[in-house]
Design a protein around this motif. Structure first.
Motif, short mmCIF file in Angstrom:
data_model
loop_
_atom_site.label_atom_id
_atom_site.label_comp_id
_atom_site.label_asym_id
_atom_site.label_seq_id
_atom_site.Cartn_x
_atom_site.Cartn_y
_atom_site.Cartn_z
N ALA A 628 0.74 -1.36 -0.14
CA ALA A 628 0.05 -0.04 0.11
C ALA A 628 1.13 1.34 -0.01
O ALA A 628 0.07 2.41 0.03
CB ALA A 628 -0.82 -0.06 1.17
N TYR A 629 2.22 1.26 0.12
CA TYR A 629 3.00 2.34 0.38
C TYR A 629 2.77 3.50 -0.69
O TYR A 629 2.71 4.66 -0.70
CB TYR A 629 4.29 2.02 0.63
N LEU A 630 2.86 3.04 -2.06
CA LEU A 630 2.56 3.69 -3.37
C LEU A 630 1.22 3.98 -3.63
O LEU A 630 0.82 4.35 -4.67
CB LEU A 630 3.31 3.07 -4.47
N GLN A 631 0.25 3.65 -2.81
CA GLN A 631 -1.21 3.87 -2.77
C GLN A 631 -1.76 3.79 -4.23
O GLN A 631 -2.09 4.36 -4.72
CB GLN A 631 -1.54 5.15 -2.50
N GLY A 632 -1.66 2.32 -4.96
CA GLY A 632 -1.97 1.82 -5.96
C GLY A 632 -1.07 1.44 -6.76
O GLY A 632 -1.16 1.19 -8.03
N GLY A 633 0.26 1.92 -6.71
CA GLY A 633 1.37 1.70 -7.38
C GLY A 633 2.01 0.37 -7.01
O GLY A 633 1.50 -0.40 -6.46
N PRO A 634 3.08 -0.28 -7.42
CA PRO A 634 3.65 -1.14 -7.42
C PRO A 634 4.06 -1.70 -5.86
O PRO A 634 4.43 -0.49 -4.97
CB PRO A 634 4.73 -1.18 -8.23
N LYS A 635 4.33 -2.70 -5.68
CA LYS A 635 4.92 -3.20 -4.18
C LYS A 635 6.15 -2.55 -3.96
O LYS A 635 7.14 -2.70 -4.82
CB LYS A 635 4.99 -4.74 -4.24
N PHE A 636 6.40 -1.97 -2.64
CA PHE A 636 7.52 -1.18 -2.60
C PHE A 636 8.33 -1.85 -1.33
O PHE A 636 7.65 -2.23 -0.46
CB PHE A 636 7.12 0.24 -2.07
N ARG A 637 9.56 -1.81 -1.57
CA ARG A 637 10.53 -2.80 -0.70
C ARG A 637 11.22 -1.47 0.32
O ARG A 637 11.52 -0.51 -0.06
CB ARG A 637 11.63 -3.40 -1.47
N PHE A 638 11.32 -1.99 1.61
CA PHE A 638 11.92 -1.24 2.61
C PHE A 638 13.24 -2.10 2.94
O PHE A 638 13.29 -3.21 3.06
CB PHE A 638 11.19 -0.80 3.82
#
Length: 877
Positions: A628-638
């Motif tokens: 959800a981090y990019l709110q509709g964008g791709p999965k984001f890695r931390f």
């Protein structure tokens, strides 16, 4: 999917181990035989114990220490007597103390639990899971709680009518209680047996002694009670209470010239009614008409940069009472099919205004009425039905003295039904819940609201081998429907995000008019007997699960697997009064089968023999992906994260006591960090006065903070940046007690948070291992700031024209909230409140210091004041 199978195999292994485990050590059950007063005069409640009626029963004593050194003789001994008649239960305590001048007689508001006290717990259902608790301090302050979940849940919002008195003498102190039978729930059996426990706190040594021994490794509290016998021909009492209220309210604020809705002050008169009617002795109907929650403390300020909704605790008495019956928690701690804060929420209708128009929009939706039917029967049925209606809510619009009303919240009906049935000698239960929300949404301002939402669930728990082991589980389902626009909007909400560009198992369907989802949890473990505890659980929430019309669900689309192992001391040792160590790893997956997170948590808790205490924890997160981090964008890695949290405190018996929390989180390569300092100091110069100051300061920094997304010829750009956020707050609480029934409380909190964004970049490789490879920074000639529009313009292809733009995300939010409450319980159950609430909100300059913004936005502005005088009278019929 192999990990899922491994988790299930582990659960089966635990169950196999349970089947051959040894049963818990048995402790002999004590019993006390009371007698009816019959023709004897009822004792006068004066704390003196001189009435002849007390002589018809024997003293019961031989208390045993429970904390900290379980199963040893207490420092001072205690004894009690119990009598009853057709209307009341009477309890007398004699608390011996060799130094009576050192008895701690701290005053507090009701449910303060301060100083020396004695307590009785009564399981009048005798279900070994629930009970009623009555506590009286040496200073005469009453505290009362409803006990649920075998002692894991103590609800202090339960406020029955009962009578107490205490007295000091040369041998210690004495107490008398008079408890109306109408405040208890029990069967109509001719000869009854109730679960019973008596407790004393010896404050000077923070020592608890109890009548019925409960080992430190017991599986619970209520299930281990002794027995109260001799209750012959006791007639159930049907409770009937009516409590009207009358309220006057004056609001003052800074006048806005030309705004007819902000003329400087408003005045109103209100009246309403609360009622409690015993349909049977077991089941009670609670009613409220035009309820008022004017003396409820304001919610603390919070800044949520992740876009998710914020969970707030319920503080309204009607919804808190018997809350345990309606709770249906699953998954994460906050996930629940019933979240009562939805009832009376802020209006959701969207309205637009033109130049020259002024709007008065209500802050909350009016609750026309609510009814709650709840209780527990002698046959082990826990039942609850809650029905509430919120009315049409209108915003007022004024344009050149022409007034109009626009509907901003439609008439809405909320319904919750809950049932549980105990069986297997109260060692097991089965339960069910249904919820429904219905509203009329045919006006254009409600196009995005769902017309109806339904959810339901089944839950169970089974204990065996003297409650040493357990297996529990629940399953939930939801169904929402409405217009195509509302269901499309639901699919795109941050809870679901069906539009995620790299999720091939969900997608937005603009023709759908409904969504149906599921969730649940299964858990098994060991909860008693010895030093070790452990359990394993699997939780799931399908992508389509939607509960937020009447429940609370932060995020769907997750499968979580958790293990839990802990070791706790059973006796004081070395420098410790008590200690515990817990290890808890978990992993999460989404419904596409992607492994999102691995998490390891280690926590230690200790109380030292000098009465100081400490909680020390460490977490390691080697794998973090966020859908959800990019709110509709791709999965984001931390980047992998290291966390440390440490909280310690001094001796709570002292007049000056403090505690401090220090929290630190750091991403690998310094990609993000979080630091927080949370000290608290309490000064109690007298038994009547206490002052607590709790400042808080935290710094949140990130090099890839999500900002916004914009369309571009090469696709959607997900813009991130460096963030430096600083937040400061300081709550002040003051409690002054003139006597146990007349208290003055003050709460105030200034709050300021500033966020500064810089070094903007955009996401190119969201799953890259190194954070610097996940984004590309804009060159100086690609991005520029336009002060006229307070926005950033991006010329990414450097052709001289703006490709896209976004508003300056810098922020500075300042808030002050305070409540001063005078409360007088002039007779038991009837109260007068005088409330002064004050508040102000402001937007400071993000470039200024936090303290500069506090000065300008709080001290430099006229606050809004609310003065309330409220009186209630409680009729017992």
């Amino acid at each position: 999917m192999k990990t899922y199978k491994n988790q299930y195999l582990f659960l089966l292994f635990l169950l196999f181990q349970f089947s051959f485990g040894q049963s818990s050590k048995s402790v002999e059950k004590r019993f006390y035989t009371t007698k009816s007063l019959e023709n004897n005069t009822s004792p006068t409640i004066d704390g003196l114990l001189t009435d002849a009626s007390w002589d018809i029963v024997e003293w019961q004593t031989d208390f045993i220490e429970n904390l900290p050194d379980e199963n040893t003789p207490p420092t001072e001994q205690t004894k009690f007597k119990i009598l009853y008649d057709s209307k009341f239960l009477y309890v007398a305590f004699k608390c011996y103390d060799k130094e009576p001048d050192k008895i701690v007689k701290r005053l507090s508001r009701r449910d303060g639990f301060d100083g020396d006290f004695v307590e009785v717990n009564i399981d009048s259902y005798h279900d070994k899971r629930t009970g009623f608790s009555f506590t009286i301090s040496a200073s005469g302050v009453k505290s009362d709680e409803f006990i649920a979940d075998n002692g894991n849940n103590w609800d202090s919002s339960w406020n029955p009518i009962w009578y107490v008195k205490t007295n000091m003498d040369t041998e210690g102190w004495t107490a008398e209680m008079k408890i109306p039978l109408s405040q208890l729930k029990f069967s109509a059996s001719e000869d009854q047996v109730w679960g019973f426990q008596a407790t004393r706190r010896y404050f000077r040594k923070q020592e608890r002694s109890i009548w019925q021994r409960i080992p430190a490794d017991a599986p619970g509290w209520v299930s281990e009670f002794g027995e109260l016998r001799g209750l012959i021909n006791l007639k159930p009492q049907k409770q009937i209470e009516i409590q009207p209220y009358f309220l006057t309210q004056l609001d003052t604020y800074e006048q806005e010239i030309g705004n007819p809705f902000r003329e400087g002050q408003d005045f109103s008169l209100k009246a309403g009614l609360d009622a409690k009617i015993g349909i049977t002795n077991d089941l009670t109907l609670d009613l409220t008409i035009k309820p008022d929650f004017g003396q409820v403390e304001a919610d603390p300020a919070v800044i949520a940069l992740d876009g998710f909704q914020v969970f707030h605790q319920e503080k309204r008495l009607f919804f808190i009472e018997n809350k345990n019956i309606f709770d249906y928690n699953f998954g994460n701690n906050e996930d629940n099919l019933f979240y009562s804060r939805r009832i009376g929420r802020s209006p959701q209708g969207i309205i637009s205004t033109s130049t020259g128009e002024f709007v008065k929009r209500p802050q909350n939706t009016s609750i026309l009425g609510a009814a709650k039917f709840s209780g527990k029967t002698k046959d082990g049925w826990s039942l609850g039905i809650l029905e509430s209606i919120t009315g049409n809510e209108y915003a007022k619009i004024d344009k050149v003295s022409e007034r109009s009303d626009v509907l901003v919240e439609p008439l809405t009906n909320y319904l919750v039904g809950r049932a549980q049935k105990d069986f297997n000698d109260r060692n097991s239960f089965l339960g069910a819940i249904v919820t429904a929300t219905n509203r009329k949404t045919d006006e254009p301002q409600f196009l995005l609201l769902r017309e109806a939402a339904y959810s339901g669930g089944l839950d169970f728990k089974h204990n065996w081998k003297s409650r040493k082991y357990f297996i529990a589980g629940n399953i939930v389902g939801s169904h929402v429907f409405g217009s195509k626009e509302s269901i499309t909007n639901t699919q795109k909400e941050i809870t679901h995000l069906f539009q995620r560009v790299d999720a091939d198992y969900v997608s937005v369907d603009t023709n759908r008019t409904s969504l149906t989802g599921t969730g649940g949890k299964i858990e098994a473990g060991k909860v008693s007997d010895g030093h070790w505890r452990y359990n394993a659980s699997v939780t799931w929430r399908s992508p389509e699960l939607e509960l937020n019309d009447i429940g609370f669900l932060r995020q769907a689309d997750e499968i979580k697997q958790t293990l839990y192992v802990s070791y706790q001391s059973l006796k004081p040792f070395a420098a410790f009064r008590s200690g515990m160590v817990r290890f808890e790893p978990f992993t999460t997956y989404d419904f596409g089968g992607f492994h999102n997170r691995t998490y390891y948590d280690l926590l230690g808790k200790a109380e030292f023999k000098n009465y100081w205490w400490a909680n020390i924890g460490f977490s390691y997160k080697p794998r973090i992906f966020n859908n959800a981090y990019l709110q509709g964008g791709p999965k984001f890695r931390f980047s992998e994260e290291f966390v440390s949290y440490n909280v310690f405190g001094t001796d709570t018996r002292k007049k000056i006591r403090f505690q401090t929390g220090i929290f630190f989180a750091q991403g690998k390569n310094n990609s993000f960090s979080y630091k927080e300092l949370d000290p608290s100091v309490t000064y109690q110069p007298t038994n009547s006065l206490s002052i607590t100051i709790n400042p808080n300061f935290n710094i949140n920094q990130s090099k890839t903070q999500y900002v916004t997304q914009s369309s571009f010829e090469k696709g959607i750009r997900y813009v991130t940046s460096h963030l430096d956020q600083q937040t400061i707050s300081a709550s002040l609480r003051l409690n002054y007690n003139i006597n146990p029934n007349f208290t003055i409380q003050y709460y105030g909190q200034p709050f300021a948070s500033t966020g500064k964004y810089s070094k903007f970049n955009y996401v190119t490789n969201p799953r890259a291992s190194y954070f610097g490879n996940r984004t590309v920074s804009y060159a100086k000639n690609q991005i520029s700031y336009d002060s006229n529009t307070n926005s950033y313009k991006v010329d990414e292809n450097q052709n001289g024209s703006t490709d896209y733009s976004f508003l300056n995300p810098d922020f500075s939010f300042v808030q002050f909230r305070s409540n001063l409450v005078l409360r007088w319980e002039y007779i038991p159950g009837s109260e007068i409140y005088l409330v002064w609430s004050q508040g102000t909100n402001g937007s400071g300059n993000p470039l200024d210091d936090l303290f500069v913004n506090l000065d300008a936005q709080i001290l430099g502005k006229k606050p809004q004041n609310t003065f309330v005088l409220k009186a209630t009278y409680r009729f017992l019929l």
